[in-house]
Design a protein around this motif. Structure first.
Motif, short mmCIF file in Angstrom:
data_model
loop_
_atom_site.label_atom_id
_atom_site.label_comp_id
_atom_site.label_asym_id
_atom_site.label_seq_id
_atom_site.Cartn_x
_atom_site.Cartn_y
_atom_site.Cartn_z
N LYS A 213 0.83 -1.21 0.00
CA LYS A 213 0.00 0.00 0.00
C LYS A 213 0.87 1.25 0.00
N LYS A 216 2.53 1.75 -3.38
CA LYS A 216 1.62 2.35 -4.36
C LYS A 216 1.52 3.87 -4.17
N VAL A 227 -3.51 6.10 -7.24
CA VAL A 227 -3.17 4.72 -6.88
C VAL A 227 -3.99 3.70 -7.67
N ASP A 228 -5.05 4.16 -8.34
CA ASP A 228 -5.89 3.26 -9.14
C ASP A 228 -5.43 3.16 -10.59
N ASP A 229 -4.39 3.90 -10.95
CA ASP A 229 -3.90 3.91 -12.33
C ASP A 229 -3.44 2.50 -12.74
N LYS A 230 -3.85 2.03 -13.93
CA LYS A 230 -3.53 0.67 -14.38
C LYS A 230 -2.03 0.50 -14.61
N ASN A 231 -1.38 1.53 -15.18
CA ASN A 231 0.06 1.45 -15.41
C ASN A 231 0.82 1.35 -14.08
N GLU A 233 -0.40 0.10 -11.30
CA GLU A 233 -0.67 -1.24 -10.78
C GLU A 233 0.27 -2.26 -11.41
N GLU A 234 0.52 -2.12 -12.70
CA GLU A 234 1.40 -3.05 -13.39
C GLU A 234 2.85 -2.91 -12.90
N ILE A 236 3.79 -1.98 -9.93
CA ILE A 236 3.85 -2.59 -8.60
C ILE A 236 3.89 -4.11 -8.71
N LYS A 237 3.05 -4.68 -9.60
CA LYS A 237 3.05 -6.13 -9.78
C LYS A 237 4.40 -6.62 -10.29
N GLU A 240 6.70 -6.75 -7.44
CA GLU A 240 6.36 -7.90 -6.60
C GLU A 240 6.90 -9.20 -7.19
#
Length: 490
Positions: A213, A216, A227-231, A233-234, A236-237, A240
């Motif tokens: 969290k 992000k 923090v909801d941006d798709k790019n 999120e990618e 961060i993944k 990970e």
């Protein structure tokens, strides 16, 4: 109204992708480097004052004490570089950066408390801890907050800000009192220590700690998005996945670097380019700048006070650093490093030749060594100094980056310590002309090595760079990349 609208459009363009936020963060991260540059430059305008019978010191400071002040700064870094790297991996980049500022506060406070020889040397020894922090943590921080398109520019800020520190203290020493300069130098790390508490940790480290969290939020601010941006999120993944892969491997160690031939090759390249940079004789040119100005003044009308001379040198350094930051993303790393090392070597050779020929009482124009010195200082700052830090940060994944950077920093500190202590004996043994010619040979060797062995790292992931190091053969995708995603460039 037109100008306001144009300024707004420019800012929106500059803010696209969070460029403005990243530059602001980079400037905040490099303030300890600015102050360390001030600490290193402080000795030049303040030495005549400290050695004056009427100066602020209880007794005039001897040349031996001044020599130890110049060299002792690098001594703790020899042993603390690896330790600081481990701290950065355990406590985080942010906390270690704040510890660096704290070391600078303590260093300046000792000098404020006493100007006796023991205090001056102790102060510089404490600053050696900050030296390790600056040279190990700052490049890591800059690498881990930067987008791919500005990675080189942010990495080059390291040397630019350090050279700005030199120039600031040179100018301050010329126009302010001794006490005012001391308080100015002390105030900067104190303010930084307080303000930096509000700055974010790097997303890479936060993911490593399992704080997704927070990672992000940090990355969203750096990229100027939500923090909801798709790019986002990618990204961060991707971090990970790399962390999962790192955990599935055996604990990172020097053995793992040595056993992987490609990683070990990258390590050798990193070590060689950094050693070439540190042993190119740049420190000798700065030490001998006053003598070059003095000898030039005998044949041309160039009458500058010692302080004015250091200001000129500092301005050239800063100009070179600005050029490096502006062009490193356009020229790439490899050819900028090769061209500036060649230019530095040629200017060193010209200086050596001038001193050798004039030692036979043969007249040569006085502007020649000044021009060669200015070219040397400019070329070094424009690429030879900053680019190796950028290359080193880009050659390794974050599992190895801290370990390698800390080791290379320790080796560089040993090199600087030996150079500053061996300068006078070498000068007396060989003469200044052979010293310059010797350093020019190192620069030329560095140029050849860069052309033959150093890969271009601009806009390439670690995976792509290692494929190049393996003679272009595509490396098999790692186990964690089976889903078809590319390795992150963070």
């Amino acid at each position: 109204m037109f100008y306001a609208s144009a300024l707004l459009r420019w800012f929106r363009k500059f803010q696209h992708g969070g460029v403005a936020n990243q530059f602001f963060m980079a400037l905040m991260v490099t303030i300890p480097v600015l102050n360390f540059g001030m600490l290193m430059g402080w000795q030049s305008p303040m030495t005549p004052i400290l050695q004056s019978p009427d100066g602020p010191a209880p007794e005039p400071i001897s040349d031996e004490t001044i020599s130890w002040m110049a060299s002792i700064t690098f001594f703790p870094s020899i042993f603390c570089g690896v330790f600081v790297g481990k701290l950065a991996d355990k406590w985080g980049r942010k906390n270690t950066t704040m510890l660096t500022s704290l070391s600078l506060v303590i260093s300046w406070s000792i000098t404020l408390f006493s100007l006796r020889p023991w205090a001056l040397i102790t102060s510089r020894a404490v600053a050696g801890l900050a030296c390790a922090g600056c040279y190990v943590v700052t490049p890591l921080y800059l690498k881990e907050i930067a987008s791919d398109n500005i990675r080189g520019a942010l990495g080059s800020l390291f040397i630019l800000v350090q050279n700005l520190g030199y120039l600031v203290v040179y100018v301050a020493g010329d126009i302010l009192s001794f006490a005012a300069v001391m308080w100015l130098c002390t105030a900067i790390p104190v303010i930084h220590l307080l303000v930096f508490m509000m700055m974010p940790e790097t997303p890479v480290f936060l993911v490593k700690q399992g704080k997704i969290k927070e990672a992000k939020s940090s990355l969203a601010w750096l990229r100027y998005t939500t923090v909801d941006d798709k790019n986002l999120e990618e990204e961060i993944k991707q971090l990970e996945r790399e962390e999962d892969f790192a955990r599935s491997m055996k604990k990172t160690s020097w053995k793992s670097i040595y056993q992987d031939k490609t990683t070990f090759k990258a390590f050798r390249i990193s070590l060689n380019v950094m050693l070439s940079q540190e042993t190119c004789g740049y420190l000798v040119v700065l030490m001998y700048a006053g003598s070059i100005f003095d000898q030039a003044s005998q044949s041309i009308s160039l009458k500058l006070s010692p302080n004015k001379q250091t200001i000129v040198v500092g301005a050239i350094q800063l100009l070179g650093s600005v050029v490096a930051s502006c062009i490193v993303e356009k020229t790439g790393r490899k050819w900028l490093l090769a061209s500036t090392s060649l230019a530095t070597g040629l200017s060193m050779l010209a200086l050596g030749a001038w001193f050798y020929i004039t030692s036979f009482s043969i007249w040569l124009p006085g502007w020649l060594p000044v021009l060669a010195m200015c070219l040397c200082i400019f070329s070094d700052a424009a690429g030879y100094q900053p680019v190796p830090y950028v290359i080193t940060s880009e050659l390794f994944s974050f599992q190895h980056r801290g370990m390698v950077t800390s080791f290379v920093s320790s080796v560089d500190a040993l090199s600087d310590f030996l150079q500053t202590k061996a300068y006078d004996p070498l000068l007396k043994l060989l003469g200044i002309h052979w010293v310059f010619i010797f350093f020019s040979m190192i620069c030329f060797l560095g140029t050849v090595y860069t052309v033959l062995y150093v890969p271009e790292t601009k806009d390439r992931s670690v995976e792509e760079i290692y494929a190049i190091l393996e003679d272009g053969r595509q490396k098999e995708k790692r186990k964690d990349m089976e889903v078809g995603n590319e390795v992150t460039r963070l």
